[in-house]
Structures are given as structure tokens and as C-alpha cells.
Design a protein around this motif. Sequence first.
Motif, PDB file in Angstrom:
ATOM      1  N   HIS A  60      -3.748  12.334  -2.545  1.00 54.27           N
ATOM      2  CA  HIS A  60      -4.153  11.038  -2.001  1.00 54.27           C
ATOM      3  C   HIS A  60      -2.959  10.095  -1.865  1.00 54.27           C
ATOM      4  CE1 HIS A  60      -8.341  12.051  -3.736  1.00 54.27           C
ATOM      5  NE2 HIS A  60      -8.166  12.598  -2.559  1.00 54.27           N
ATOM      6  N   GLY A  61      -2.045  10.141  -2.822  1.00 51.53           N
ATOM      7  CA  GLY A  61      -0.852   9.306  -2.726  1.00 51.53           C
ATOM      8  C   GLY A  61       0.018   9.692  -1.547  1.00 51.53           C
ATOM      9  N   GLY A  66       0.941   4.262  -2.792  1.00 49.27           N
ATOM     10  CA  GLY A  66       0.906   5.692  -2.478  1.00 49.27           C
ATOM     11  C   GLY A  66       1.970   6.474  -3.231  1.00 49.27           C
ATOM     12  N   LEU A 116       0.822  -1.208   0.000  1.00 50.06           N
ATOM     13  CA  LEU A 116       0.000   0.000   0.000  1.00 50.06           C
ATOM     14  C   LEU A 116       0.858   1.260   0.000  1.00 50.06           C
ATOM     15  CD1 LEU A 116      -2.792  -1.086   2.509  1.00 50.06           C
ATOM     16  CD2 LEU A 116      -2.995  -0.801   0.027  1.00 50.06           C
ATOM     17  N   HIS A 117       1.989   1.201   0.686  1.00 49.36           N
ATOM     18  CA  HIS A 117       2.926   2.329   0.701  1.00 49.36           C
ATOM     19  C   HIS A 117       3.471   2.590  -0.706  1.00 49.36           C
ATOM     20  CE1 HIS A 117       5.304   5.110   3.103  1.00 49.36           C
ATOM     21  NE2 HIS A 117       6.414   4.725   2.487  1.00 49.36           N
ATOM     22  N   VAL A 157       0.032   7.598   6.079  1.00 49.02           N
ATOM     23  CA  VAL A 157      -0.697   6.659   6.931  1.00 49.02           C
ATOM     24  C   VAL A 157      -0.020   5.293   6.950  1.00 49.02           C
ATOM     25  CG1 VAL A 157      -2.895   5.413   7.184  1.00 49.02           C
ATOM     26  CG2 VAL A 157      -2.887   7.870   6.688  1.00 49.02           C
ATOM     27  N   THR A 158       0.311   4.774   5.775  1.00 46.78           N
ATOM     28  CA  THR A 158       0.930   3.442   5.735  1.00 46.78           C
ATOM     29  C   THR A 158       2.341   3.463   6.325  1.00 46.78           C
ATOM     30  OG1 THR A 158       1.678   3.789   3.455  1.00 46.78           O
ATOM     31  CG2 THR A 158      -0.434   2.639   3.776  1.00 46.78           C
ATOM     32  N   THR A 197      -1.672   8.562   1.596  1.00 48.45           N
ATOM     33  CA  THR A 197      -1.518   7.107   1.715  1.00 48.45           C
ATOM     34  C   THR A 197      -0.129   6.753   2.213  1.00 48.45           C
ATOM     35  OG1 THR A 197      -3.121   6.730  -0.047  1.00 48.45           O
ATOM     36  CG2 THR A 197      -1.605   4.923   0.435  1.00 48.45           C
TER      37      THR A 197
END
Length: 117
Positions: free
Chosen positions: A43-44, A15, A11-12, A50-51, A47
Motif C-alpha cells: 500500500h505504501g 507512502g 501523502l507521498h 499515485v502521489t 501510494t
Amino acid sequence: MDVLIHLFVGLHIIGIAALLGGFFTQMKAMGQGTARFVPAMLHGALTMLVTGVILVGLNQADDRSVNNIKIGVKLALLVVILGLVYVKRDEETVDKRLFGLVGLLAMANVFIAVLWT
């Protein structure tokens, strides 16, 4: 725990792909002086933030060593990227130097992740 860590690494990477993908799609416009920060870039970057925080927590919970200086540098770069993209997200055009700086900082973040061992 390994599966969870690998999931968040994926997910990172998604992002950073969104952030750099948004940057690369605007490069032609950057040359013409009409580039703008697209939503994918914001958004990237979010992301990634958060990740990245989750990954640090998961690695520490799994008793793995975390290079806090490296993480701090990457976080500082990401905060600058997020700040610039968030503040200028609604503008029709962004100065090409500022836009280029965001791309440079994003690529620097990738190279720090890969080369700093």
C-alpha cells in the motif's frame, strides 16, 4: 496550487513511511529468514506511485521545472519495488536478499529525492 502540491507531498511521505515502516518491522524476521512482505509495504509503494504521478502533473501544470531524469530513475526504482512486493506478497517467507533489496531500493529512492538537486 501550492497547498495542493504540499498536500500530495505529505501523502507521498506517508507512502514511503508505510513502505519503510513495513520493512523495518520485518528486519528481525529477515535476520531469521522468515521475513515477508506485509500489506503496508504494498500500500505504501502504491501510494508513492499515485502521489508521485500526481505531483509531477501538478508541478508541470503550475509551470514549474521537473527533472525528468530524476523522476524517471525514481519511477524505475519504484516499479521494481512494486513488482517484487506484488509478486511475493502472498508468500509466507521471502528470501532475505530479496527482502533486503526492497529496503535498499526504498532508501535509495529517498536519498535520490533528497540529494539529487
